[in-house]
Structures are given as C-alpha cells and as structure tokens.
Write a protein that holds these residues in place. Sequence first.
Motif, mmCIF file in Angstrom:
data_model
loop_
_atom_site.group_PDB
_atom_site.id
_atom_site.type_symbol
_atom_site.label_atom_id
_atom_site.label_comp_id
_atom_site.label_asym_id
_atom_site.label_seq_id
_atom_site.Cartn_x
_atom_site.Cartn_y
_atom_site.Cartn_z
ATOM 1 N N THR A 1 0.789 -1.225 0.000
ATOM 2 C CA THR A 1 0.000 0.000 0.000
ATOM 3 C C THR A 1 0.827 1.283 0.000
ATOM 4 O OG1 THR A 1 -0.285 -0.385 2.384
ATOM 5 C CG2 THR A 1 -2.134 -0.937 0.947
ATOM 6 N N GLU A 2 2.086 1.249 0.419
ATOM 7 C CA GLU A 2 2.877 2.476 0.390
ATOM 8 C C GLU A 2 3.247 2.885 -1.050
ATOM 9 O OE1 GLU A 2 1.988 1.778 4.004
ATOM 10 O OE2 GLU A 2 3.483 0.340 3.293
ATOM 11 N N PRO A 3 3.930 2.047 -1.844
ATOM 12 C CA PRO A 3 4.176 2.459 -3.226
ATOM 13 C C PRO A 3 2.889 2.630 -4.026
ATOM 14 C CG PRO A 3 4.857 0.179 -2.889
ATOM 15 C CD PRO A 3 4.578 0.750 -1.545
ATOM 16 N N VAL A 4 1.859 1.856 -3.693
ATOM 17 C CA VAL A 4 0.576 2.003 -4.381
ATOM 18 C C VAL A 4 -0.044 3.362 -4.069
ATOM 19 C CG1 VAL A 4 -1.807 1.165 -4.421
ATOM 20 C CG2 VAL A 4 0.084 -0.435 -4.698
ATOM 21 N N ALA A 5 0.060 3.807 -2.811
ATOM 22 C CA ALA A 5 -0.461 5.127 -2.449
ATOM 23 C C ALA A 5 0.299 6.224 -3.188
ATOM 24 C CB ALA A 5 -0.367 5.342 -0.941
ATOM 25 N N VAL A 6 1.616 6.031 -3.374
ATOM 26 C CA VAL A 6 2.397 6.988 -4.158
ATOM 27 C C VAL A 6 1.903 7.003 -5.606
ATOM 28 C CG1 VAL A 6 4.690 7.571 -5.040
ATOM 29 C CG2 VAL A 6 4.428 6.785 -2.672
ATOM 30 N N ALA A 7 1.681 5.819 -6.166
ATOM 31 C CA ALA A 7 1.159 5.733 -7.534
ATOM 32 C C ALA A 7 -0.216 6.391 -7.643
ATOM 33 C CB ALA A 7 1.079 4.265 -7.976
ATOM 34 N N LEU A 8 -1.038 6.226 -6.605
ATOM 35 C CA LEU A 8 -2.363 6.856 -6.580
ATOM 36 C C LEU A 8 -2.232 8.378 -6.613
ATOM 37 C CD1 LEU A 8 -5.450 6.897 -6.114
ATOM 38 C CD2 LEU A 8 -4.993 6.621 -3.669
ATOM 39 N N CYS A 9 -1.319 8.915 -5.824
ATOM 40 C CA CYS A 9 -1.105 10.365 -5.784
ATOM 41 C C CYS A 9 -0.579 10.873 -7.128
ATOM 42 C CB CYS A 9 -0.140 10.694 -4.650
ATOM 43 S SG CYS A 9 -0.228 12.400 -4.053
ATOM 44 N N VAL A 10 0.311 10.105 -7.749
ATOM 45 C CA VAL A 10 0.829 10.463 -9.078
ATOM 46 C C VAL A 10 -0.300 10.443 -10.108
ATOM 47 C CG1 VAL A 10 2.357 9.744 -10.956
ATOM 48 C CG2 VAL A 10 3.164 9.657 -8.587
ATOM 49 N N THR B 1 5.106 -6.115 -12.532
ATOM 50 C CA THR B 1 6.271 -5.518 -13.182
ATOM 51 C C THR B 1 7.530 -6.364 -13.094
ATOM 52 O OG1 THR B 1 7.062 -4.327 -11.218
ATOM 53 C CG2 THR B 1 5.368 -3.240 -12.555
ATOM 54 N N GLY B 2 7.631 -7.217 -12.104
ATOM 55 C CA GLY B 2 8.869 -7.927 -11.854
ATOM 56 C C GLY B 2 9.963 -7.016 -11.344
ATOM 57 N N MET B 3 9.588 -5.837 -10.853
ATOM 58 C CA MET B 3 10.554 -4.835 -10.383
ATOM 59 C C MET B 3 10.215 -4.413 -8.959
ATOM 60 S SD MET B 3 10.587 -2.534 -13.873
ATOM 61 C CE MET B 3 11.876 -1.402 -13.356
ATOM 62 N N ILE B 4 11.190 -3.827 -8.284
ATOM 63 C CA ILE B 4 10.963 -3.354 -6.930
ATOM 64 C C ILE B 4 11.164 -1.843 -6.855
ATOM 65 C CG2 ILE B 4 11.686 -5.544 -5.897
ATOM 66 C CD1 ILE B 4 14.303 -4.114 -5.059
ATOM 67 N N GLY B 5 10.560 -1.229 -5.834
ATOM 68 C CA GLY B 5 10.842 0.154 -5.528
ATOM 69 C C GLY B 5 9.913 1.163 -6.166
ATOM 70 N N LEU B 6 10.141 2.429 -5.830
ATOM 71 C CA LEU B 6 9.233 3.511 -6.179
ATOM 72 C C LEU B 6 9.263 3.984 -7.636
ATOM 73 C CD1 LEU B 6 9.451 5.702 -2.989
ATOM 74 C CD2 LEU B 6 7.360 4.794 -3.993
ATOM 75 N N PRO B 7 10.414 4.061 -8.311
ATOM 76 C CA PRO B 7 10.414 4.674 -9.646
ATOM 77 C C PRO B 7 9.411 4.047 -10.621
ATOM 78 C CG PRO B 7 12.655 4.495 -8.836
ATOM 79 C CD PRO B 7 11.794 3.770 -7.845
ATOM 80 N N ILE B 8 9.328 2.725 -10.659
ATOM 81 C CA ILE B 8 8.383 2.108 -11.592
ATOM 82 C C ILE B 8 6.940 2.345 -11.149
ATOM 83 C CG2 ILE B 8 8.468 -0.168 -10.467
ATOM 84 C CD1 ILE B 8 8.083 0.562 -14.262
ATOM 85 N N ALA B 9 6.707 2.413 -9.840
ATOM 86 C CA ALA B 9 5.362 2.719 -9.351
ATOM 87 C C ALA B 9 4.950 4.134 -9.752
ATOM 88 C CB ALA B 9 5.303 2.564 -7.830
#
Length: 426
Positions: A24-33, A67-75
């Motif tokens: 939910t943390e990177p997802v919340a960032v993606a939501l804000c973006v 995505t097969g990836m980790i972390g914030l940039p791809i989110a």
Amino acid sequence: MEQTLRKKIIELVKSEVVPAVGCTEPVAVALCVAKATEVLGCVPEKIEVLLSANILKNAMGVGIPGTGMIGLPIAVALGALIGRSEYELEVLKDVTDEAVERGKAYMAENRISIGLKEGISEKLYIEVMAKSEEDCAVAVISGGHKDFVMVKRNDKPLYEKPAVSAEESCEECNFLDMKKVYEFATTAPIEEIEFIREAQSLNEKAAEASLKGNYGHLLGKTLTRPLGKGIFGDTIFSHIISSTACACDARMAGAMIPVMSNSGSGNQGICATLPVVKFAEENHNTDEELTRALMLSHLTAIYIKQSLGKLSALCGCVVASTGSSCGITYLMGGDYSQITYAVKNMIANLTGMICDGAKPSCALKLASGVSTAVLSAMLAVQNNCVSSVEGVIDDDVDKSIHNLTRIGKDAMDETDRCVLEIMTSK
C-alpha cells in the motif's frame, strides 16, 4: 448495542478494510501520481515526489505488481502512464507488459525525482508535483493511504481539506474500547457484518495463487513440502502459518493479486484474516462463528491502530496477529475475559518487533506473529495470562493496548530514524 453505534462501527470497518493490489505504500504513491497526472491533463514531462520517512522506508524494497521490479520509480512511472485514481488502492490493476516497457522508458529519461519531505511530523505523507512545459499540478495525500488533503493546478486549489493527524484520528474513534469491539462482533445482527467475509474470499485466493508460483522466499510453500511437513507436521498450526505466509510471499514479491487490507496494510489484512479462516475450517466452526471471529479480528486491529497510527516503527503484524488471536480464542469457545487474556499474552510477547520496510521477508514476521497468536489463544482459553506485575501489561486490557501503542508510536521514534538511516546507507 444500539443501532447508531453499530452503524458507526460498520462505517469505520468498511473504510479500513478495503481491497488493495500491491504494497500500500508504493501504491499510495502511484495513486497520488495518478491524481496529479489527471489534473495536469497529460503525461508529465517531470514528476517530483516528496515523501515522509515511513513511506520511503516501506516502499524501497517491495515488489510492484505486474512488473517484476521493486521500488518507487516504476510505481511512479506507471501511476502517471496507466494509473486511475478512481481505483484507489487498486490504482495499478490495469498494468500490462506493454505498460511496464513504457514505464521503463519513462524512468530511463530521468523524468522522476524522489526525495524526503523535510519538516513534517506526519508519518504518512505523499506530495506529488507533475509538470508539463506550461502547467503544473500538485496532489497531496496525508494521514491515510488514500486520503487526499490537497489538489491544485497552477496554484489554483481544486480540493483542500485539513489533514487529520494520528492524534485527531484517535480522538475521533475514541468511542471504541475492547469491550465494545467484543460486543459488536459477537452480538450485531449477522446480516450487518457478513460483508467481512469478502476478506476471506480475497485473501484465500491470494494464498492459493502463491502455491502456483515461486514468490519471495517461498516460506509458505516450504511449509507444504516434505521438509516443512516433516518438522511442523500436517496440522492446524502449520496450515495457519503456511496460508498466511503464502499470501504475504506473493504480495511482497509484486504478484498481481488483490488482497483485503486492514488499516492501510495488505499484510495486516492477511494476518487478521487467514489464521482465523484456517482455524475455523479445521475446527469445524459454523459460518456464523467464522463471520463473528473475522469481525472480532479485524475490528481489534482497527481499534489498536487508531492510537498507534497507520505507519510506525512497530511492525503491523503485531497488531493484526493480536486481532487474529482474539478471533481464534473466540472460535475455541473463549469468552470476553479469555479474549482479553489473548490480547495481553500477545502484547507481552511481540512488543518491540521493528518495521524495517515492506519486503519479501515480511512473510517471516507474519509467521512469527500468527504462531504467537495461536500460542496466546491456547493459553487464554485455559485462563493463563501474563499478569500486571510482568513488564508492560496492565490489569486493564485497554491500558495494556495503549502501553503497546505508546511504545510503538513514541518510544520507538529513534528506532525508526535509525532503521531508515541503515536502510538508506547500504
């Protein structure tokens, strides 16, 4: 319990127990973006993201769904390219292989900057500035994973409301105590609380899907293999741990699998659901008993989180597994007193477990939490309870809970800073 209070509790549970795809943390960032991009009206030329330390910590090492990836940039990239804010915590559910390739190209063009927001006390804070050549849109989430407090375009406010601090949130929900939690879960008309069974449906599917792949550290799957069965046996206990760990394995590895969250955390939703479900199935409890046990588990977790806050230095599995211990105690035939014993036993054992971000190894912590939940319930139904002369436990169960949350929210602040420093300096 009067209908007005029941309605208030139901609204609270429905707001805190919601589907989520991905951590939910990177997802919340993606939501804000996604929101900032929608307000901007085009794919941003540049995206600047400023985060609280706890959001940054929880988003650094976790898989991003599909995505097969980790972390914030791809989110962040996918939030701009395919995210839809109306999906809320399922904002990335439309991810495709083609979208991931576009996201990688977007990242490679150095369009994204991510940093720490200085000078804020709120532990859950996300600020996104999306820029085109001529325009700029800003969106801010604060206090809750999908709680927008400000949206503006070119300095013109489109939406604004005061952020609700953890303290204010606690004050708003101070109508709850452990007695009310128990009374509601065990006496509310069954038709009013049957919606909680959706948590069973989603989270069981996540655990089952995990067995079909190889996710994370394979903790849940390992317990179903000969080695795991040889050590743990083919028991209710092993099935509870395996099912819970399986769902966490898949979720933390970025599987495109929705789960039912609790208080902004998918892992907490898993931890509050699957131990109760597995015990009820193998203990041959009735559907009504399972429904009430699930409500007791989820509402206990929500109650504890009200004074702890959405994010803290204390691992969320401590809270969620305390809920599941209450649910299991109820399914064992435990009364209110014995359920309070389960809570105290949990606090006596797990207080101090740190959160060092969302990541595949969270499955290990969930396994520790739910195994303790079973042990605590077993002791509780035999009227064995850690006493008030031992450590942080008080005779009053609510005071014991507030002792736990005081440690997690206040005393562990320095722990939180130290953990983040270690994580960012490796």
